[in-house]
Design an enzyme around this catalytic site. Structure first.
Site, PDB file in Angstrom:
ATOM      1  CG  ASP A   1      -2.095   1.013   1.036  1.00  0.00           C
ATOM      2  OD1 ASP A   1      -2.321   1.477  -0.093  1.00  0.00           O
ATOM      3  OD2 ASP A   1      -2.747   1.333   2.044  1.00  0.00           O
TER       4      ASP A   1
ATOM      5  CG  ASP B   1      -3.154  -2.027  -3.199  1.00  0.00           C
ATOM      6  OD1 ASP B   1      -4.081  -1.834  -4.003  1.00  0.00           O
ATOM      7  OD2 ASP B   1      -3.298  -1.989  -1.971  1.00  0.00           O
TER       8      ASP B   1
ATOM      9  CG  ASP C   1     -11.315   0.998   1.722  1.00  0.00           C
ATOM     10  OD1 ASP C   1     -11.023  -0.195   1.531  1.00  0.00           O
ATOM     11  OD2 ASP C   1     -12.215   1.586   1.093  1.00  0.00           O
TER      12      ASP C   1
END
Length: 467
Positions: A259, A298, A442
């Site tokens: 991330d 990601d 999130d």
């Protein structure tokens, strides 16, 4: 294991059941351990003279003395009958163990005479609660005289007792790659998912709504550094699914620097070698059971947020290693390499995404995972994914966990989102799946103040009730 006859395909689709592409593949791994369950005896097992062994409630019990100087001064193992180890064959070793007091032990698969060459020689920390351990290795040794050992000596803290059970050493050579969908009868509903646990702990009208619309549906389980015993956790999850003849979906999410753009889910393994060890355990713990794996959401899209070239190069190496390892040691698993979403595809460009995926050895993946943890609608996701998948010759899946109302201008818990279709073929994708756990936040942003990866019941209710 079951598969759906062709005559029932129309009925299966109407019920939302995944239709397999073929009957199960023939062939099986070769078991090399004799009497690994200790139902009545310790036949074929040995302990050094100072470490007596016996059967205790269907387990091998070894009483280990204190005061030994070397690891090998107290040992148990199996070498009668001796078994063959073949050079370049791939092996999976697994067992359950516990001790009366925590210890770090050593396990080997090795030549049973001098010089005791060991293609597997691993330390493992074991506690007082029974845990599953799993190790994968490719043999550098060719012999007909191999043995399995656990070295118990050379430790501080005095004598202790070890209990051992369910020992298995599988030679995977010649085991064909299986179709996990064909080997199972539908998707597994995780009884320990975040929403399911919340429902169990919070009875009432909210819980009933969340259970009926969300928690009772198939979804992925995510694995990362928060799993303090990864092999045990995967064994419990994949083993329960296998016992129920259902297909589990797992997400591997532990890359260092993950991330890199968003930052809400930052963390991951301590470095490249730690990650390789982790993903090898991940694959070994699945073993020959059917599974779907989504690899590192990601990881392809946020290259531009990784500042150092050396860190980008390390990421490519780790992803390549992960795909190869899952292919080699989890033969009945379909692995899907993360392939970002429509927004990133427009920003990065489909040709560049294809180049990045080729750089990590996407040929070793079964397919691509698109829209993971995002909100783009299925139709618009399929449009970009068809272009990307066509360049790579791969099928793709779509994360529909929160895409019922399509895209948003923000990615972090945006308002107005809705559940999408679950666990079915459709729309040009190989499968539509809930990969992000619906209701898991999130991060502290948008419609939630809950930490990333934790369940927010109010967020879940919005996904259920939004028009």
């Amino acid at each position: 294991m079951r598969w759906i006859p062709r005559g029932l395909i129309a009925v299966a689709l109407a019920l939302g059941v995944v239709v397999p592409g073929s009957a199960p593949a023939a062939g099986a791994a070769t078991e090399l351990i004799v009497n690994g369950g200790f139902a009545t005896s310790t036949a074929n097992w040995w302990g050094t003279g100072n470490t007596p062994i016996s059967v205790d409630a269907g387990q091998l019990k070894a009483v280990v003395p204190g005061g030994t100087a070397n690891k090998w001064d107290a040992m148990i193992g199996q070498k009668a009958p001796a078994f063959p180890i073949k050079q370049n064959h791939r092996y999976l070793l697994s067992f359950d163990a516990r001790v009366s007091a925590p210890r770090t032990l050593q396990t080997t698969v090795q030549l049973n005479t001098a010089p005791y060459t060991a293609p597997l020689n691993k330390a493992f920390a074991v506690g007082t609660k029974k845990q599953r351990f799993a190790f994968a290795f490719t043999s550098s040794l060719e012999t007909t005289q191999a043995e399995f050992t656990i070295q118990l000596g050379g430790l501080a803290g005095g004598g202790y007792t070890l209990w051992l059970d369910n020992v298995s050493l599988l030679d995977l050579h010649g085991t064909p790659a299986g179709n996990p969908v064909a080997l199972t009868s539908g998707f597994y509903v995780d009884p320990q998912s975040n929403p399911k646990q919340w429902v169990g702990n919070n009875p009432g009208p909210k819980a009933t709504t969340i259970n009926n619309a969300l928690a009772g549906k198939p979804m992925a389980r995510w694995f990362g550094g928060w799993n303090t015993n990864l092999a045990d956790d995967i064994n419990l999850y994949a083993g329960a699914a296998d016992a129920a003849d259902k297909l589990p979906v797992l997400v591997a999410y532990n890359l260092p620097g993950r991330d890199a753009c968003g930052g809400h889910s930052s963390g991951g393994a301590a470095g490249e070698e730690a990650y390789k060890e982790w993903i090898q355990t991940f694959a070994a713990a699945i073993g020959i059971r059917p599974a779907l794996v989504v690899l590192e959401p990601d990881s392809i899209g946020d290259f531009h947020c990784i500042k150092e070239t050396k860190d980008k190069e390390a990421r490519v190496r780790m992803l390549a290693y992960a795909l190869q390892t899952l292919k080699d040691f989890a033969p009945n698993t379909w692995t899907y390499a993360d392939a970002t979403n429509k927004g990133w595809a427009e920003e990065i460009g489909v040709p560049e995404l294809a180049a990045r995926l080729n750089s990590i050895g996407v040929a070793n993946a079964h397919g691509l995972a698109t829209n993971v943890s995002n909100y783009y609608g299925t139709a618009e996701t399929v449009a970009f994914a068809n272009d990307l998948a066509g360049r790579l010759g791969k099928p793709f899946i779509v994360d529909t966990s929160r895409n019922g109302n399509g895209a948003s201008t923000t990615w972090c818990n945006p308002t107005g989102r809705k559940l999408g279709a679950t666990a079915q073929p459709g729309g040009g994708a190989e499968m539509l799946l809930w990969i992000k756990v619906p209701g898991d936040s999130d991060g502290s942003c948008g419609d939630s103040t809950t930490e990333a990866g934790h369940f927010d019941p109010d967020l879940a209710l919005k996904l259920i009730n939004n028009p």
